[in-house]
Scaffold this motif. Structure first.
Motif, PDB file in Angstrom:
ATOM      1  N   ALA A   1      -1.850 -13.966   0.648  1.00 38.19           N
ATOM      2  CA  ALA A   1      -3.239 -14.220   0.242  1.00 38.19           C
ATOM      3  C   ALA A   1      -3.874 -12.972  -0.360  1.00 38.19           C
ATOM      4  O   ALA A   1      -4.647 -13.060  -1.326  1.00 38.19           O
ATOM      5  CB  ALA A   1      -4.053 -14.701   1.447  1.00 38.19           C
ATOM      6  N   SER A   2      -3.542 -11.816   0.196  1.00 39.92           N
ATOM      7  CA  SER A   2      -4.069 -10.560  -0.342  1.00 39.92           C
ATOM      8  C   SER A   2      -3.579 -10.340  -1.768  1.00 39.92           C
ATOM      9  O   SER A   2      -4.362  -9.975  -2.665  1.00 39.92           O
ATOM     10  CB  SER A   2      -3.652  -9.396   0.545  1.00 39.92           C
ATOM     11  OG  SER A   2      -4.102  -8.168   0.020  1.00 39.92           O
TER      12      SER A   2
ATOM     13  N   ARG B   1      -2.594  -4.624   3.474  1.00 42.20           N
ATOM     14  CA  ARG B   1      -2.295  -3.965   2.191  1.00 42.20           C
ATOM     15  C   ARG B   1      -1.165  -2.946   2.327  1.00 42.20           C
ATOM     16  O   ARG B   1      -0.388  -2.753   1.390  1.00 42.20           O
ATOM     17  CB  ARG B   1      -3.562  -3.321   1.626  1.00 42.20           C
ATOM     18  CG  ARG B   1      -4.551  -4.361   1.104  1.00 42.20           C
ATOM     19  CD  ARG B   1      -5.581  -3.759   0.172  1.00 42.20           C
ATOM     20  NE  ARG B   1      -6.339  -4.807  -0.516  1.00 42.20           N
ATOM     21  CZ  ARG B   1      -6.972  -4.636  -1.673  1.00 42.20           C
ATOM     22  NH1 ARG B   1      -6.948  -3.451  -2.273  1.00 42.20           N
ATOM     23  NH2 ARG B   1      -7.630  -5.625  -2.236  1.00 42.20           N
ATOM     24  N   ILE B   2      -1.059  -2.289   3.470  1.00 43.73           N
ATOM     25  CA  ILE B   2       0.060  -1.358   3.689  1.00 43.73           C
ATOM     26  C   ILE B   2       1.386  -2.115   3.612  1.00 43.73           C
ATOM     27  O   ILE B   2       2.364  -1.640   3.015  1.00 43.73           O
ATOM     28  CB  ILE B   2      -0.104  -0.649   5.051  1.00 43.73           C
ATOM     29  CG1 ILE B   2      -1.224   0.389   4.965  1.00 43.73           C
ATOM     30  CG2 ILE B   2       1.203   0.009   5.495  1.00 43.73           C
ATOM     31  CD1 ILE B   2      -1.637   0.971   6.310  1.00 43.73           C
ATOM     32  N   LEU B   3       1.429  -3.316   4.190  1.00 44.33           N
ATOM     33  CA  LEU B   3       2.649  -4.124   4.139  1.00 44.33           C
ATOM     34  C   LEU B   3       2.870  -4.703   2.746  1.00 44.33           C
ATOM     35  O   LEU B   3       4.013  -4.771   2.272  1.00 44.33           O
ATOM     36  CB  LEU B   3       2.599  -5.226   5.191  1.00 44.33           C
ATOM     37  CG  LEU B   3       2.866  -4.721   6.615  1.00 44.33           C
ATOM     38  CD1 LEU B   3       2.388  -5.705   7.664  1.00 44.33           C
ATOM     39  CD2 LEU B   3       4.361  -4.441   6.801  1.00 44.33           C
ATOM     40  N   LEU B   4       1.805  -5.119   2.067  1.00 45.95           N
ATOM     41  CA  LEU B   4       1.946  -5.590   0.686  1.00 45.95           C
ATOM     42  C   LEU B   4       2.521  -4.485  -0.193  1.00 45.95           C
ATOM     43  O   LEU B   4       3.427  -4.731  -1.003  1.00 45.95           O
ATOM     44  CB  LEU B   4       0.584  -6.041   0.147  1.00 45.95           C
ATOM     45  CG  LEU B   4       0.541  -6.395  -1.346  1.00 45.95           C
ATOM     46  CD1 LEU B   4       1.502  -7.521  -1.683  1.00 45.95           C
ATOM     47  CD2 LEU B   4      -0.889  -6.754  -1.770  1.00 45.95           C
ATOM     48  N   ARG B   5       2.022  -3.272  -0.018  1.00 44.87           N
ATOM     49  CA  ARG B   5       2.531  -2.136  -0.802  1.00 44.87           C
ATOM     50  C   ARG B   5       4.023  -1.938  -0.579  1.00 44.87           C
ATOM     51  O   ARG B   5       4.795  -1.745  -1.528  1.00 44.87           O
ATOM     52  CB  ARG B   5       1.759  -0.872  -0.423  1.00 44.87           C
ATOM     53  CG  ARG B   5       2.190   0.375  -1.168  1.00 44.87           C
ATOM     54  CD  ARG B   5       1.321   1.566  -0.790  1.00 44.87           C
ATOM     55  NE  ARG B   5       1.446   1.913   0.626  1.00 44.87           N
ATOM     56  CZ  ARG B   5       0.705   2.844   1.226  1.00 44.87           C
ATOM     57  NH1 ARG B   5      -0.225   3.507   0.557  1.00 44.87           N
ATOM     58  NH2 ARG B   5       0.889   3.118   2.512  1.00 44.87           N
ATOM     59  N   ALA B   6       4.459  -1.985   0.678  1.00 44.87           N
ATOM     60  CA  ALA B   6       5.885  -1.799   0.979  1.00 44.87           C
ATOM     61  C   ALA B   6       6.730  -2.922   0.381  1.00 44.87           C
ATOM     62  O   ALA B   6       7.841  -2.682  -0.121  1.00 44.87           O
ATOM     63  CB  ALA B   6       6.090  -1.728   2.489  1.00 44.87           C
ATOM     64  N   ILE B   7       6.231  -4.151   0.441  1.00 41.84           N
ATOM     65  CA  ILE B   7       6.968  -5.286  -0.121  1.00 41.84           C
ATOM     66  C   ILE B   7       7.125  -5.132  -1.628  1.00 41.84           C
ATOM     67  O   ILE B   7       8.206  -5.365  -2.187  1.00 41.84           O
ATOM     68  CB  ILE B   7       6.256  -6.604   0.253  1.00 41.84           C
ATOM     69  CG1 ILE B   7       6.531  -6.942   1.719  1.00 41.84           C
ATOM     70  CG2 ILE B   7       6.703  -7.757  -0.657  1.00 41.84           C
ATOM     71  CD1 ILE B   7       5.697  -8.081   2.266  1.00 41.84           C
ATOM     72  N   VAL B   8       6.062  -4.698  -2.316  1.00 42.72           N
ATOM     73  CA  VAL B   8       6.145  -4.490  -3.759  1.00 42.72           C
ATOM     74  C   VAL B   8       7.098  -3.336  -4.079  1.00 42.72           C
ATOM     75  O   VAL B   8       7.903  -3.414  -5.020  1.00 42.72           O
ATOM     76  CB  VAL B   8       4.754  -4.231  -4.351  1.00 42.72           C
ATOM     77  CG1 VAL B   8       4.856  -3.846  -5.829  1.00 42.72           C
ATOM     78  CG2 VAL B   8       3.871  -5.471  -4.204  1.00 42.72           C
TER      79      VAL B   8
END
Length: 362
Positions: A83-84, A132-139
Motif C-alpha cells: 500500500a505504501s 518504508r524501511i522495508l519497502l526500501r530494502a525490497i526495492v
C-alpha cells in the motif's frame, strides 16, 4: 513460509550464512542478552539475534549495508508495504532527476525507470517508518538480477543479483545479445516480494543499526553493555564493496555512475600491519561496551591477491585489544558454502580456509 525469510530480502555478495550466528547465540546466549556486530553488512547477525529474542546493535560504513540491516530489525505487514508503494506511485509527479545514457537506456525500460525514480525520491524524502524501511530494502533487492522465463522478479535487464553490473561491460553484453529491457510491473514485483519476505514476521526485538565507523570511539556511546560481539570483518584486500554496489548506492542518494575512490569510514588496506591495527581499534571500542564475561566470535578468511596469512592479520589485530583468543576452528569445506570471495572471480581459485575465532575479554 519461515520467519527466516526476511533475511533474504536483498542478496549481498559478502553475506555469511545465517546458521553461523544462530548457532553461536543459541549455544552461548540467552534471551535478552545484547549483541553487537561492528561490521554488520546486511545484518545477518542482527537478524539471528532477533530470531533468538536478543536485542542487537549493528554498525556499517556502507549505506547499502546499513539500509538492509535496518530492515532486518523492522516490522510491517506485506499489505502495508504494498500500500505504501502504491500510494507513492499514485501521488508521484515526474521525477526531478532521471539518469540518462546508454547504460540506463538498456538497463531499464523507460517507464520502469520513471517509477523506480519516483519511489527513490519519496524514500529519500522520508524513510523513517518501518514500512518504508522495508519497502526500501525490497526495492534494493529487486533493482538488478536475472531475467526468468516466467514473470519478472527484478526491474532490470539481465544482470547479476548480488552486485551491480559495470556500465561499459553491461552495455557490451546486452548489445551483443540484442537484449532490451522489459516494461515490468514495479508494484507487482514489490507485492510478490513483500508477500515472500514479510508474511511470517520474526519476533519484535529491540535494537538499532547505525551508518557509521566502528573505529570511532563514540560510535557505541549509547549502546547497552553487550554479552556478545559476533561479526565477520572485511577480508584484507577486499576494497570493492561500494563500487560493486553502485546501483543500490544510487538508489540511496548516491551518484548515477560508479565511483572507485575509497570513501571515508572504510578500513585502509595499505598494508597488513596497518589493516590489523585498524581492526584492533574496533575490537578495543566494542570491548568498552561489553560485559566482563562477554565473548567475541569472528569469522575470518582471506583472498588470493594478498600475501598476508589471514589468521596472522587477525591475531595481530587482537594484541592489546581487550580480548584474548581462546580457540580457532576451521570452517568445514569452505568451497561449498556461501563464501565472501567467490563472487569476485569468474573461475575462483580454491577457497582460502575460513576460521571461526572465539575470544574472551582479557
Amino acid at each position: 513460509m519461515s520467519n527466516e525469510a526476511l533475511n533474504a530480502v536483498c542478496p549481498y555478495y559478502t553475506m555469511y550464512p545465517l546458521d553461523f550466528p544462530l548457532r553461536v547465540l543459541e549455544q552461548y546466549g540467552k534471551r535478552g542478552d545484547w549483541v553487537i556486530d561492528p561490521f554488520c553488512g546486511r545484518g545477518t547477525t542482527n537478524f539471528a539475534a532477533r530470531l533468538r529474542k536478543m536485542p542487537s546493535v549493528g554498525v556499517d560504513s556502507s549505506p547499502v549495508a546499513a539500509a538492509l540491516a535496518q530492515a532486518k530489525l523492522a516490522t510491517a505487514t506485506p499489505s502495508g508495504v504494498t500500500a505504501s508503494a502504491r500510494a507513492i506511485l499514485k501521488a508521484a509527479k515526474e521525477p526531478t532527476s532521471l539518469p540518462t545514457g546508454e547504460f540506463w537506456r538498456l538497463a531499464y525500460h523507460e517507464h520502469t525507470l520513471v517509477q523506480i525514480c519516483q519511489v527513490r525520491e519519496a524514500l529519500l524524502a522520508d524513510c523513517s517508518s518501518d514500512t518504508r524501511i522495508l519497502l526500501r530494502a525490497i526495492v534494493l533487492g529487486a533493482l538488478h538480477g536475472p531475467r526468468p522465463k516466467g514473470a519478472p522478479s527484478y526491474f532490470s535487464n539481465q544482470s547479476p543479483r548480488t552486485f551491480a553490473p559495470k556500465p561499459k561491460y553491461a552495455v557490451k553484453f546486452w548489445t551483443a545479445r540484442g537484449m532490451q529491457p522489459v516494461d515490468v510491473d514495479v508494484l507487482s514485483i514489490i507485492k510478490t516480494r513483500a508477500d515472500r519476505y514479510l508474511t511470517e514476521p520474526p519476533p519484535n526485538v529491540g535494537g538499532k543499526v547505525l551508518l557509521g565507523d566502528s573505529r570511532v570511539a563514540d560510535t557505541f556511546t549509547d549502546t547497552p553493555k553487550a554479552r556478545f560481539v559476533v561479526t565477520s570483518p572485511p577480508y584484507f584486500g577486499m576494497r570493492t564493496y561500494l563500487p560493486d554496489q553502485w546501483l543500490r548506492l544510487w538508489f540511496l542518494g548516491g551518484p548515477d555512475y560508479v565511483e572507485y575512490r575509497q570513501p571515508e569510514g572504510q578500513l585502509e588496506h595499505s598494508g597488513a600491519d596497518h589493516f590489523a591495527a585498524e581492526m584492533g581499534r574496533v575490537w578495543k571500542n566494542v570491548a568498552k561496551h561489553t560485559t566482563n564475561d562477554a565473548r567475541l566470535i569472528i569469522r575470518y578468511g582471506g583472498i588470493h591477491d594478498r600475501d598476508a596469512v589471514p589468521m596472522d592479520v587477525l591475531k595481530k589485530s587482537l594484541v592489546d585489544s581487550g580480548w584474548r583468543m581462546k580457540t580457532a576452528k576451521a570452517v568445514p569445506d569452505s568451497d561449498s558454502g556461501r563464501r565472501q570471495v567467490r563472487q569476485f572471480q569468474a573461475v575462483p581459485k580454491k577457497a582460502i580456509t575460513e576460521h571461526d575465532v572465539y575470544c574472551h575479554r582479557a
